[in-house]
Design an enzyme around this catalytic site. Structure first.
Site, short mmCIF file in Angstrom:
data_model
loop_
_atom_site.label_atom_id
_atom_site.label_comp_id
_atom_site.label_asym_id
_atom_site.label_seq_id
_atom_site.Cartn_x
_atom_site.Cartn_y
_atom_site.Cartn_z
N ALA A 73 0.85 -1.28 -0.05
CA ALA A 73 0.03 0.09 0.03
C ALA A 73 0.79 1.34 0.02
O ALA A 73 0.68 2.09 -0.76
CB ALA A 73 -0.89 -0.07 1.17
N LEU B 267 -4.61 4.27 5.23
CA LEU B 267 -5.24 4.74 4.02
C LEU B 267 -6.67 4.36 4.07
O LEU B 267 -7.59 5.43 3.37
CB LEU B 267 -4.64 4.26 2.92
N ASN B 268 -6.91 3.40 4.60
CA ASN B 268 -8.56 2.93 4.81
C ASN B 268 -8.65 2.21 6.01
O ASN B 268 -8.11 1.02 6.36
CB ASN B 268 -8.81 1.92 3.50
N LYS C 102 -10.95 0.62 7.34
CA LYS C 102 -11.61 -0.65 7.28
C LYS C 102 -10.51 -1.74 6.75
O LYS C 102 -10.67 -2.92 7.43
CB LYS C 102 -12.93 -0.68 6.35
N GLY D 212 0.09 -5.15 6.85
CA GLY D 212 -0.27 -6.43 7.05
C GLY D 212 0.26 -7.39 8.03
O GLY D 212 -0.45 -8.17 8.66
N GLU D 213 1.60 -7.45 7.74
CA GLU D 213 2.20 -8.44 8.56
C GLU D 213 2.40 -8.10 10.22
O GLU D 213 3.00 -8.81 11.02
CB GLU D 213 3.50 -8.63 8.24
MO1 MOS Z 1 5.52 -11.54 2.44
S1 MOS Z 1 5.99 -13.30 3.39
O1 MOS Z 1 6.63 -10.93 1.56
O2 MOS Z 1 4.13 -12.14 1.54
#
Ligand code: MOS
Length: 734
Positions: free
Chosen positions: A515, A620-621, A623, A694-695
């Site tokens: 993103a 950014l969003n 949700k 995400g991570e």
């Molecule tokens: Mo990741 S483990 O760079 O999707």
């Protein structure tokens, strides 16, 4: 081309102004209606007329040699078109991003290694015929048990160097308080719901694949190399990807084999790996043994911190789980040692799985901090506060932004941390023991080269084009929001085209950089368009106000479509890392809190509450970002309590390679989960100011659960996952 590498902080004014009101807003998914109505085509859906089905035959031994393959019976099966063996382009295993694949060999170095492909008129026929392939082998003794191999510290693989600063051993010896414990984590499967799959066909000498992949440009390079093609002859389409978990960062054998089969037969071919084959043909996160040693004073000020790990890999791979990655910037301490040693095994490859490094590393480190706090008689948050560094404690670089303390504070307040009883095993509700635990979360932030084209059409719509993927993360939506905010257009006036390798090359989806990197490329393209619109308005760009398709400046206004004057305005944006990326230490941060109930009779563990508070730069969003975090946190429940890939050390075969026996946390495991953001735009991270999302979710989540289980029961399990058999013997009397 508006090319802005991060050599200096950057912050588009239009995003801060927020005139259109889109940035950060939790608007619904751009492609949501297509997905919920089942009309978004995934890799093996909507295949061209006449597409054949293929199934990969995998080796039934873990180490040795193929002596013979008898395909006669398979070929005689009605509906079988072709059986392919010993093809020069045959890959023996999947690669992490851009890693070369191995060519056909009769040498077997992991269970399930592809040895033949059956192509048939139907999936059922292909799978049935696969059973008729008769293979003889010569086996050799395999290195199937990582614990029996000798670790090598000086191994030269992986992207993360070992780090030694000061004299850790001497400092620990001299410390008032010493801590030394080891933690183990099992192999961990990526668990994307959409199968690893490809539909491949040829048009003239050009290969087209519809594939489930995270990073298209890297994949195109790998496919072209493996098949001996010019990259320009390969086109990858991946408009919708049903999850990746890192397992789709590289190209799997199914992509190459579908392409090989399609070329041999002259018809389109599709392959979707069944779940059980995914365990053998897609990389997993390697097992780890992690020893944490800490030396501190009686007040908990850390003088020395050592995180020494061992993880495993097969011989021909370049990836190594970067176990200590998240530990590097986490806590103060003058003397520091972070090493990850390698053991060589004859198992399917290990590779990058969502939050490589932090997912496992924070597990051990954050349990260790909990244990150390108890040893010191300190609150676990207070111990962390006392060791919160002002600058990166390893590199000495300033943090770009770091709101770790605020996350602890806000999380503690929301969770009611002050109500926690620090003495374990005291809190009972009938036969349930209740416990509370917390952990820090950290995920490194990267900005990766990314390009996008934005075109303002004669009708006044904006079209975004980039080879970026949306793996369920919300890319379509956030890119539309960025362009909409920059150009003053509602999302309904924006068309987003992703997942086509012919489009401008993006960062791809990986490493939580998607993103921030691709969003910035879009923002930069939009800045060029704004400059052109300003010229046409005879105004300076900063004088423009854009909202709902109308451009205003100096008391005049015009519909954006009129300013286009019939000839679309196209612009190209590009961002990437630069000096400011190297000068600063960048990460996302957070604090995870868990409440668990452990049944004093059966040892059953139920997670009751999870609360996470996170610092991810600009949201950014709200949700889709929250969705990412909540997913990661729930993943942490399974990671702590159930996910465990078990190797049969006699054969090198995973014994639980499916969702029946390998349990990923599902709705029934998930309690009330809350995710909150503390927002601070990070203009040193990238032009949109968004850090990794995400991570971060799984980072620390498992440790928070593990620490809560300890607080509930007084039983400290250091061998993950925490299954009830490991608790039962130690539970207090009912
Ligand atoms: Mo990741 S483990 O760079 O999707």
């Amino acid at each position: 081309m508006n090319d802005h590498a991060m050599d200096a902080p950057y912050r588009p004014a239009a995003l801060d102004k927020g005139t259109q009101g889109l940035i950060g807003k939790g608007i619904d998914r751009y492609e949501g209606p297509l997905k919920v109505s089942g009309t978004a085509p995934y890799a093996v859906e909507g295949a061209p007329e006449g597409t054949l089905y293929a199934h990969i035959v995998g080796a039934a031994i873990g180490a040795g040699k193929v002596l013979s393959i008898d395909t006669k019976a398979a070929e005689a099966t009605p509906g079988v078109i072709k059986v392919i063996v010993e093809h020069p382009d045959f890959p023996s295993s999947g690669g992490s991003s851009r890693e070369p694949m191995s060519d056909w060999t009769d040498q077997i170095d992991h269970f399930g290694q592809p040895i033949a492909v059956i192509v048939a008129e139907s999936l059922e026929i292909a799978r049935d015929a696969a059973l008729a392939v008769a293979v003889t082998y010569e086996t050799r003794e395999g290195r199937f048990d990582p614990a029996e191999q000798t670790p090598v510290v000086d191994h030269k693989i992986g992207f993360l160097p070992n780090i030694v600063i000061g004299d850790v051993d001497a400092a620990i010896d001299a410390a008032e308080v010493r801590f030394d414990q080891s933690y183990t984590t099992p192999p961990h499967f990526p668990a994307a719901l959409e199968p690893h799959a490809t539909t491949a066909w040829w048009e003239g000498g050009d290969l087209i694949v519809r594939a489930s992949l995270q990073v298209l440009n890297g994949a195109r390079e790998t496919i072209a190399t493996q098949l001996g093609l010019d990259q320009a002859r390969v086109r990858i389409l991946a408009p919708y990807v049903g999850g990746g978990f890192g397992g789709k960062t590289g190209v799997g054998p199914e992509t190459i084999l579908a392409a090989v089969a399609a070329r041999e037969i002259g018809r389109p071919v599709k392959i979707a790996l069944p779940r059980r084959q995914t365990a053998a043909l897609v990389h997993h996160r390697g097992d780890t043994v992690q020893r944490i040693r800490i030396g501190c004073d009686a007040d908990g000020h850390i003088a020395a911190f050592a995180h020494d790990s061992v993880t495993s890999q097969k011989p021909d791979k370049g990836f190594l789980e970067p176990v200590h990655f998240g530990t590097i910037p986490l806590y103060a301490g003058k003397h520091r040692r972070f090493t990850t040693a390698l053991t060589i095994v004859d198992l399917p490859s290990s590779g990058a799985v969502r939050a490589p490094g932090e997912a496992v590393g924070t597990f051990a480190v954050e349990c260790a901090m909990d244990e150390l706090a108890e040893q010191l008689g300190l609150d676990p948050i207070e111990l962390r506060r006392r060791n919160e560094p002002e600058t990166d404690p390893t590199s000495g670089k300033p943090f770009s932004t770091r709101l770790m303390l605020q996350c602890y504070e806000e999380g503690a307040r929301r969770f009611g941390w002050d109500q926690r009883n620090p003495v374990p095993g005291q809190n009972r509700e009938g036969e349930w023991l209740i416990g509370h635990g917390m952990a820090a979360a950290l995920r490194g932030n990267f900005t990766v080269n990314s390009e996008a084209r934005v075109t303002l059409t004669a009708e006044g719509r904006a079209v975004i084009e980039t080879d970026m993927t949306d793996i369920g993360t919300g890319t379509y939506t956030v890119l539309a929001q960025v362009a909409g905010e920059m150009l003053g257009l509602p999302v309904s006036a924006i068309d987003v085209r992703l997942g086509d390798s012919d489009l401008p090359v993006s960062a791809g989806s990986g490493g939580s950089f998607g993103a921030g990197s691709s969003g910035s490329a879009v923002a930069l393209a939009c800045e060029d368009i704004l400059a052109e619109l300003a010229r046409r308005m005879n105004a300076a760009p900063e004088e423009l106000t854009l909202k709902d398709g109308v451009v205003s400046a100096g008391g005049r206004s015009s519909p954006i479509a009129d300013l286009v004057r019939g000839k679309p305005i196209a612009a190209h944006g590009k961002t990437g890392p630069g000096q400011v990326s190297r000068r600063t230490s960048q990460a996302s941060h957070g604090a995870q809190f868990a409440e668990v109930a452990v049944n004093a009779v059966t040892g059953e563990i139920r997670v009751r509450r999870l609360i996470g508070v996170f610092d991810v730069g600009r949201v950014l969003n709200e949700k889709t970002a929250r969705n990412q975090m909540v997913g990661g946190m729930i993943w942490g429940i399974g990671y702590a309590l159930s996910e465990e890939a078990v190797v049969d050390t006699r054969t090198g075969q995973f014994v639980n390679p499916d969702f029946g026996e390998y349990h990923v946390a599902v709705h029934a495991d998930a309690p009330a989960v809350e995710c909150h953001f503390i927002e601070q735009v990070d203009d040193q991270a990238n032009p949109v100011g968004a850090k990794a999302v995400g991570e971060l979710g799984i980072s620390g989540a498992g440790a928070a659960v593990a620490n809560a289980v300890y607080n509930a029961t007084g039983v400290r399990v250091r061998d993950f996952p925490i299954t009830l058999d490991k608790l039962l013997a130690g539970l207090p009397p009912v």
